[in-house]
Design an enzyme around this catalytic site. Structure first.
Site, PDB file in Angstrom:
ATOM      1  N   ARG A 199       0.793  -1.155  -0.036  1.00  0.00           N
ATOM      2  CA  ARG A 199      -0.033   0.022  -0.025  1.00  0.00           C
ATOM      3  C   ARG A 199       0.882   1.046   0.012  1.00  0.00           C
ATOM      4  O   ARG A 199       1.901   1.270   0.247  1.00  0.00           O
ATOM      5  CB  ARG A 199      -0.959  -0.106   1.192  1.00  0.00           C
ATOM      6  CG  ARG A 199      -2.026  -0.794   1.218  1.00  0.00           C
ATOM      7  CD  ARG A 199      -3.015  -0.717   2.381  1.00  0.00           C
ATOM      8  NE  ARG A 199      -2.348  -1.131   3.527  1.00  0.00           N
ATOM      9  CZ  ARG A 199      -1.822  -0.490   4.955  1.00  0.00           C
ATOM     10  NH1 ARG A 199      -1.958   0.972   4.364  1.00  0.00           N
ATOM     11  NH2 ARG A 199      -1.412  -0.806   5.768  1.00  0.00           N
ATOM     12  N   TYR A 236      -1.078  -3.425  -7.017  1.00  0.00           N
ATOM     13  CA  TYR A 236      -1.131  -3.982  -5.755  1.00  0.00           C
ATOM     14  C   TYR A 236      -2.298  -4.203  -4.886  1.00  0.00           C
ATOM     15  O   TYR A 236      -3.035  -3.018  -5.053  1.00  0.00           O
ATOM     16  CB  TYR A 236       0.141  -3.301  -4.840  1.00  0.00           C
ATOM     17  CG  TYR A 236       0.099  -4.085  -3.463  1.00  0.00           C
ATOM     18  CD1 TYR A 236       0.457  -5.293  -3.090  1.00  0.00           C
ATOM     19  CD2 TYR A 236      -0.693  -3.386  -2.247  1.00  0.00           C
ATOM     20  CE1 TYR A 236       0.285  -5.910  -2.032  1.00  0.00           C
ATOM     21  CE2 TYR A 236      -0.577  -3.785  -1.247  1.00  0.00           C
ATOM     22  CZ  TYR A 236      -0.148  -5.158  -0.991  1.00  0.00           C
ATOM     23  OH  TYR A 236      -0.438  -5.769   0.248  1.00  0.00           O
ATOM     24  N   GLY A 237      -2.475  -5.139  -4.330  1.00  0.00           N
ATOM     25  CA  GLY A 237      -4.053  -5.373  -3.640  1.00  0.00           C
ATOM     26  C   GLY A 237      -4.662  -4.336  -2.957  1.00  0.00           C
ATOM     27  O   GLY A 237      -5.562  -3.854  -3.453  1.00  0.00           O
ATOM     28  N   LYS A 269      -9.714  -2.002   1.475  1.00  0.00           N
ATOM     29  CA  LYS A 269      -9.350  -0.879   2.322  1.00  0.00           C
ATOM     30  C   LYS A 269     -10.183   0.311   1.903  1.00  0.00           C
ATOM     31  O   LYS A 269     -10.621   1.161   2.650  1.00  0.00           O
ATOM     32  CB  LYS A 269      -7.741  -0.612   2.314  1.00  0.00           C
ATOM     33  CG  LYS A 269      -6.928  -1.955   2.787  1.00  0.00           C
ATOM     34  CD  LYS A 269      -7.171  -2.263   4.103  1.00  0.00           C
ATOM     35  CE  LYS A 269      -6.313  -3.250   4.526  1.00  0.00           C
ATOM     36  NZ  LYS A 269      -6.719  -3.838   5.911  1.00  0.00           N
ATOM     37  N   HIS A 295     -11.121  -1.827  11.358  1.00  0.00           N
ATOM     38  CA  HIS A 295     -10.047  -2.743  11.054  1.00  0.00           C
ATOM     39  C   HIS A 295      -9.765  -3.672  12.154  1.00  0.00           C
ATOM     40  O   HIS A 295      -8.932  -3.761  12.880  1.00  0.00           O
ATOM     41  CB  HIS A 295      -8.769  -1.630  10.820  1.00  0.00           C
ATOM     42  CG  HIS A 295      -7.705  -2.512  10.271  1.00  0.00           C
ATOM     43  ND1 HIS A 295      -6.303  -1.944  10.238  1.00  0.00           N
ATOM     44  CD2 HIS A 295      -7.458  -3.626   9.344  1.00  0.00           C
ATOM     45  CE1 HIS A 295      -5.423  -2.872   9.573  1.00  0.00           C
ATOM     46  NE2 HIS A 295      -6.237  -3.721   9.081  1.00  0.00           N
ATOM     47  N   SER A 337      -1.499  -3.500  11.278  1.00  0.00           N
ATOM     48  CA  SER A 337      -0.813  -4.602  10.367  1.00  0.00           C
ATOM     49  C   SER A 337       0.277  -5.022  10.899  1.00  0.00           C
ATOM     50  O   SER A 337       1.188  -4.535  11.538  1.00  0.00           O
ATOM     51  CB  SER A 337      -0.526  -3.728   9.066  1.00  0.00           C
ATOM     52  OG  SER A 337      -1.674  -3.041   8.674  1.00  0.00           O
ATOM     53  N   CYS A 392       0.722  -7.548  13.179  1.00  0.00           N
ATOM     54  CA  CYS A 392       0.510  -7.903  14.687  1.00  0.00           C
ATOM     55  C   CYS A 392       0.055  -9.071  14.854  1.00  0.00           C
ATOM     56  O   CYS A 392      -0.411  -9.425  15.895  1.00  0.00           O
ATOM     57  CB  CYS A 392       0.007  -6.804  15.457  1.00  0.00           C
ATOM     58  SG  CYS A 392       1.147  -5.229  15.748  1.00  0.00           S
ATOM     59  N   GLY A 393      -0.092  -9.766  13.872  1.00  0.00           N
ATOM     60  CA  GLY A 393      -0.699 -11.314  13.621  1.00  0.00           C
ATOM     61  C   GLY A 393      -2.383 -11.342  14.007  1.00  0.00           C
ATOM     62  O   GLY A 393      -2.914 -12.121  14.584  1.00  0.00           O
ATOM     63  N   ASN A 443      -3.532 -14.485  12.361  1.00  0.00           N
ATOM     64  CA  ASN A 443      -3.204 -15.656  13.092  1.00  0.00           C
ATOM     65  C   ASN A 443      -4.214 -16.059  14.317  1.00  0.00           C
ATOM     66  O   ASN A 443      -4.701 -16.744  14.693  1.00  0.00           O
ATOM     67  CB  ASN A 443      -1.775 -15.576  13.787  1.00  0.00           C
ATOM     68  CG  ASN A 443      -0.720 -15.625  12.876  1.00  0.00           C
ATOM     69  OD1 ASN A 443      -1.081 -16.169  11.774  1.00  0.00           O
ATOM     70  ND2 ASN A 443       0.389 -15.254  13.228  1.00  0.00           N
ATOM     71  N   ASP A 470     -10.085  -9.303   9.048  1.00  0.00           N
ATOM     72  CA  ASP A 470      -9.218  -8.055   8.793  1.00  0.00           C
ATOM     73  C   ASP A 470     -10.345  -6.759   8.955  1.00  0.00           C
ATOM     74  O   ASP A 470      -9.887  -5.825   9.426  1.00  0.00           O
ATOM     75  CB  ASP A 470      -8.942  -8.038   7.378  1.00  0.00           C
ATOM     76  CG  ASP A 470      -7.923  -6.879   7.126  1.00  0.00           C
ATOM     77  OD1 ASP A 470      -7.118  -6.556   7.872  1.00  0.00           O
ATOM     78  OD2 ASP A 470      -7.822  -5.974   6.155  1.00  0.00           O
ATOM     79  N   ASN A 485       6.370  -8.572   2.064  1.00  0.00           N
ATOM     80  CA  ASN A 485       4.849  -8.235   2.242  1.00  0.00           C
ATOM     81  C   ASN A 485       3.982  -9.194   1.093  1.00  0.00           C
ATOM     82  O   ASN A 485       2.894  -9.009   0.457  1.00  0.00           O
ATOM     83  CB  ASN A 485       4.490  -7.080   1.732  1.00  0.00           C
ATOM     84  CG  ASN A 485       3.002  -6.601   1.891  1.00  0.00           C
ATOM     85  OD1 ASN A 485       2.316  -6.928   2.738  1.00  0.00           O
ATOM     86  ND2 ASN A 485       2.509  -5.514   0.941  1.00  0.00           N
ATOM     87  N   SER A 486       4.736 -10.530   0.733  1.00  0.00           N
ATOM     88  CA  SER A 486       4.156 -11.202  -0.433  1.00  0.00           C
ATOM     89  C   SER A 486       2.773 -11.896   0.094  1.00  0.00           C
ATOM     90  O   SER A 486       2.446 -11.969   1.663  1.00  0.00           O
ATOM     91  CB  SER A 486       5.005 -12.393  -0.709  1.00  0.00           C
ATOM     92  OG  SER A 486       5.601 -13.111   0.449  1.00  0.00           O
ATOM     93  N   ARG A 487       1.706 -12.204  -0.565  1.00  0.00           N
ATOM     94  CA  ARG A 487       0.436 -12.601  -0.032  1.00  0.00           C
ATOM     95  C   ARG A 487      -0.309 -13.661  -0.549  1.00  0.00           C
ATOM     96  O   ARG A 487       0.304 -14.228  -1.752  1.00  0.00           O
ATOM     97  CB  ARG A 487      -0.639 -11.408  -0.498  1.00  0.00           C
ATOM     98  CG  ARG A 487      -0.176  -9.850  -0.059  1.00  0.00           C
ATOM     99  CD  ARG A 487      -0.717  -9.715   1.536  1.00  0.00           C
ATOM    100  NE  ARG A 487      -0.138  -8.427   2.148  1.00  0.00           N
ATOM    101  CZ  ARG A 487      -1.044  -7.948   3.081  1.00  0.00           C
ATOM    102  NH1 ARG A 487      -2.140  -8.381   3.481  1.00  0.00           N
ATOM    103  NH2 ARG A 487      -0.530  -6.723   3.337  1.00  0.00           N
ATOM    104  N   ARG A 538       1.966  -3.760  19.461  1.00  0.00           N
ATOM    105  CA  ARG A 538       3.310  -4.276  19.660  1.00  0.00           C
ATOM    106  C   ARG A 538       4.019  -3.590  20.554  1.00  0.00           C
ATOM    107  O   ARG A 538       4.627  -2.447  20.255  1.00  0.00           O
ATOM    108  CB  ARG A 538       3.856  -4.580  18.250  1.00  0.00           C
ATOM    109  CG  ARG A 538       5.299  -5.091  18.279  1.00  0.00           C
ATOM    110  CD  ARG A 538       5.732  -5.195  16.904  1.00  0.00           C
ATOM    111  NE  ARG A 538       5.043  -6.106  15.923  1.00  0.00           N
ATOM    112  CZ  ARG A 538       5.572  -7.348  15.827  1.00  0.00           C
ATOM    113  NH1 ARG A 538       6.732  -8.014  16.572  1.00  0.00           N
ATOM    114  NH2 ARG A 538       4.888  -8.345  15.023  1.00  0.00           N
ATOM    115  N   GLY A 594      -1.385 -19.888  20.004  1.00  0.00           N
ATOM    116  CA  GLY A 594      -2.360 -20.508  20.463  1.00  0.00           C
ATOM    117  C   GLY A 594      -2.360 -20.012  21.844  1.00  0.00           C
ATOM    118  O   GLY A 594      -3.697 -20.149  22.466  1.00  0.00           O
ATOM    119  N   ASN A 619      -2.431 -17.528  23.081  1.00  0.00           N
ATOM    120  CA  ASN A 619      -3.201 -16.141  23.555  1.00  0.00           C
ATOM    121  C   ASN A 619      -4.644 -16.531  24.091  1.00  0.00           C
ATOM    122  O   ASN A 619      -5.459 -15.740  24.324  1.00  0.00           O
ATOM    123  CB  ASN A 619      -3.275 -15.350  22.127  1.00  0.00           C
ATOM    124  CG  ASN A 619      -1.902 -15.050  22.140  1.00  0.00           C
ATOM    125  OD1 ASN A 619      -1.143 -14.801  22.922  1.00  0.00           O
ATOM    126  ND2 ASN A 619      -1.738 -14.466  20.684  1.00  0.00           N
TER     127      ASN A 619
END
Ligand code: OXD
Ligand code: MN
Length: 591
Positions: free
Chosen positions: A78, A206-207, A215, A235, A257, A259-260, A263, A284, A374-376, A407, A501, A503
């Site tokens: 972005r 780019y996405g 976004k 977000h 962005s 920060c997991g 996950n 997201d 930043n590959s997706r 973070r 996990g 968390n």
């Protein structure tokens, strides 16, 4: 435009047809193709993309339906400095956004669009953000000259005829125009016109810059619409925590962005929590409205995941790994000899040789990254084994708790619950991520990212805080608000909390608090678990690390509150008085 090229318009909506016509006159495509969203169309467009070299098939035995794409090396993320909010006045966009006057932006970009699609196809991509048939969903049309965009939008949104059906003859749709032009950063702009419900994106493939539903519409335009219409476009991930008895509690969470978030949205509880399950509603974006029952209800406006590949593994996120095994588009990852995908942090041995994200040969031990950081992956929500059965429900899911996380190497404890709604909004308004010693050699440099919306809020930040405060009176049964930090470090720079996990242990306290099932202890900065409230059994963590992870140090907090004051000053006079007062109260307590 040649008479026999393109296809028939799929709509008779006069406003839509007129607008498509206007854009075609400006961009001058060779043909116009209306997308219906069918599987047959997807097959045909994939063939075209492969023939054009835009997509390459991956190993179809290992990765059925998966394709690879490599972007221009100057176009991999972005571009916040080229993203503009074009409101009539600069004040409406506020100090955290780049601003251009609408007339200037339209003029400048019209010049770039002039003839930009010559020799190309203009695809008309109708899509819905949010469940089909839901009154809270929004319709968009993206006109694009990129077949890559069409194929990604088909995964990320409800795309095709259904959107046109929902739209009927109405004029309430987002008008998005995108041309990759010559992918030149000098001629790259992502402009939002909230008052016109319009997005113009040019010069990028780019996405985040070009999948306009994500976004641009769901957050920047969405937040503006949310303020006007009395709801929240955030977000945030949305997850459900299901107890062994089948009781489900829904949580929304905002994290900056990287920060997991993905996950966390797909978390698998540790063995200790046998019988517990976390299900994903979204990873997201959350659109949240007040329901007729007085609770806050959230829908995920998206239909897929546009996730960061590096760091994703069977350890960090098994559900994401299982999600990307089929019908997934990979962008800028590395490739193995047998045409499989690879990225830093993937499971197993690092291969001896790879083709890197720029198509160059890569050898194990090379200083360069094989996959772009930043590959997706773009994969359908339906691929996620942990998908909530309500992910597509037009009503959404009722949110019991909201989590704000950053973070932070210091200062912010593992988990703290706000005293009330205003204090919770304060958590969100002041959240940030700290650069770590490992990354910069300097600890304590905080980039404030309020509600993780810094790059995504479509209007003035202080007014956005005010909107959050005002929502309180509209929600008779508001969710409880928490702040978490998985990234606390000890004096040696080691992370003290294992994260991933584990968390779940924090999540369990959060949902029990939200349901009034567990105690807590009042501190100067909010409610925290009493010793014993967090279930830490069968966990490989020392008592010392637990103390470090949950520590509240008044000296650090005094410094933090001072920095938060400076942050508010930088946002100007629209920061609500109630938040400034909140800071003063905290400062008084901490003294
Ligand atoms: C994203 C981001 O791509 O937040 O989701 O940058
Ligand atoms: Mn995001």
């Amino acid at each position: 435009m040649t008479a026999n090229s393109g296809n028939q318009a799929l709509s008779t909506n006069k406003q839509l047809l007129d607008w498509v016509d206007q854009c075609a006159k400006m961009t001058k495509p060779d043909q116009i193709v209306w997308c219906d969203g069918s599987e047959e169309e997807q097959r045909r467009l994939t063939e075209i993309a492969v023939a054009q070299g835009v997509l390459e098939p991956l190993n179809q035995e290992k990765l059925p339906g998966c394709y690879y794409s490599r972007s221009n090396p100057n176009d991999v993320a972005r571009v916040e400095h080229l993203t503009f909010i074009c409101t009539p006045t600069k004040e409406e966009a506020g100090p955290t956004n780049n601003w251009m006057a609408p007339a200037d932006a339209y003029k400048k970009l019209s010049g770039l669009y002039d003839g930009a699609m010559k020799g190309r196809t203009m695809y008309v991509v109708p899509y819905v953000m949010g469940p089909l048939g839901s009154s809270s969903s929004k319709i968009g049309i993206e006109l694009t000259d990129s077949v890559y965009v069409v194929l990604n939008m088909r995964i990320m949104t409800r795309m095709g005829k259904a959107a046109l059906q929902m739209m009927g003859d109405g004029n309430e749709f987002n008008r998005g125009l995108h041309s990759t032009l010559d992918v030149n950063p000098e001629r790259r702009f992502i402009c939002h016109f909230p008052q016109d419900n319009t997005i113009w994106s040019v010069g990028s493939g780019y996405g985040g810059n070009v999948l306009l539903g994500k976004k641009c519409l769901a957050l920047r335009i969405g937040s503006y619409l949310g303020r006007n219409e009395g709801w929240l476009a955030e977000h945030m991930l949305i997850l459900g925590v299901e107890s062994p008895e089948g009781e489900v509690t829904y949580v929304a969470g905002a994290f900056p962005s990287a920060c997991g978030k993905t996950n966390f949205a797909m978390l698998i509880p540790p063995k200790r929590f046998h019988g517990w399950k976390v299900t994903t509603v979204g990873d997201d974006i959350a659109w949240m409205r007040v329901g007729s029952d007085g609770r806050l209800w959230a829908v995920n406006p998206e239909a897929g995941y546009f996730g960061v590949a590096p760091g994703t593994s069977m350890k960090s996120n098994p559900n994401a790994m299982l999600s990307v095994r089929k019908n997934t588009l990979f962008t800028n990852v590395a490739r193995t000899k047998d045409n499989d995908v690879w990225w830093e942090g993937k499971d197993g041995e690092v291969p001896e040789e790879l083709t890197d994200w720029q198509g160059r040969p890569w050898k194990k031990g090379s200083a360069d990254k094989a996959a772009h950081p930043n590959s997706r992956f773009t994969s359908p929500a339906a691929n996620n084994p942990a998908l909530s059965k309500f992910w597509d429900d037009p009503q959404g899911v009722p949110i019991s708790a909201i989590i704000f996380g950053g973070r932070r190497a210091t200062t912010v404890p593992l988990v703290v619950q706000s005293f009330n709604w205003t204090h919770g909004v304060y958590f969100g308004a002041t959240m940030g991520s700290e650069t770590t010693a490992a990354a910069t050699g300097k600890v304590g440099v905080v980039r404030r990212d309020p509600m993780a919306m810094l790059p995504f809020c479509g209007y003035d930040m202080g007014s956005y805080f005010q909107h959050w405060l005002a929502m309180q009176s509209k929600i008779p049964m508001p969710p409880k608000i928490f702040m978490v930090n998985w990234f606390r470090q000890n004096a040696q720079g080691k992370f003290v909390w294992p994260g991933f996990g584990e968390n779940m242990r924090v999540l369990k306290w959060v949902i029990d608090r939200a349901r009034g099932k567990v105690g807590g202890q009042e501190t100067k900065i909010g409610w925290v678990p009493r010793p014993g409230d967090l279930d830490l059994s069968d966990m490989d963590i020392s008592e010392e690390d637990v103390l470090e992870a949950t520590k509240i140090d008044p000296v650090e907090w005094k410094r933090e509150l001072e920095a938060q004051g400076e942050w508010f000053d930088s946002l100007g006079s629209t920061v609500p008085k109630a938040l400034r007062l909140q800071r003063e109260l905290l400062l008084e307590r901490i003294k």
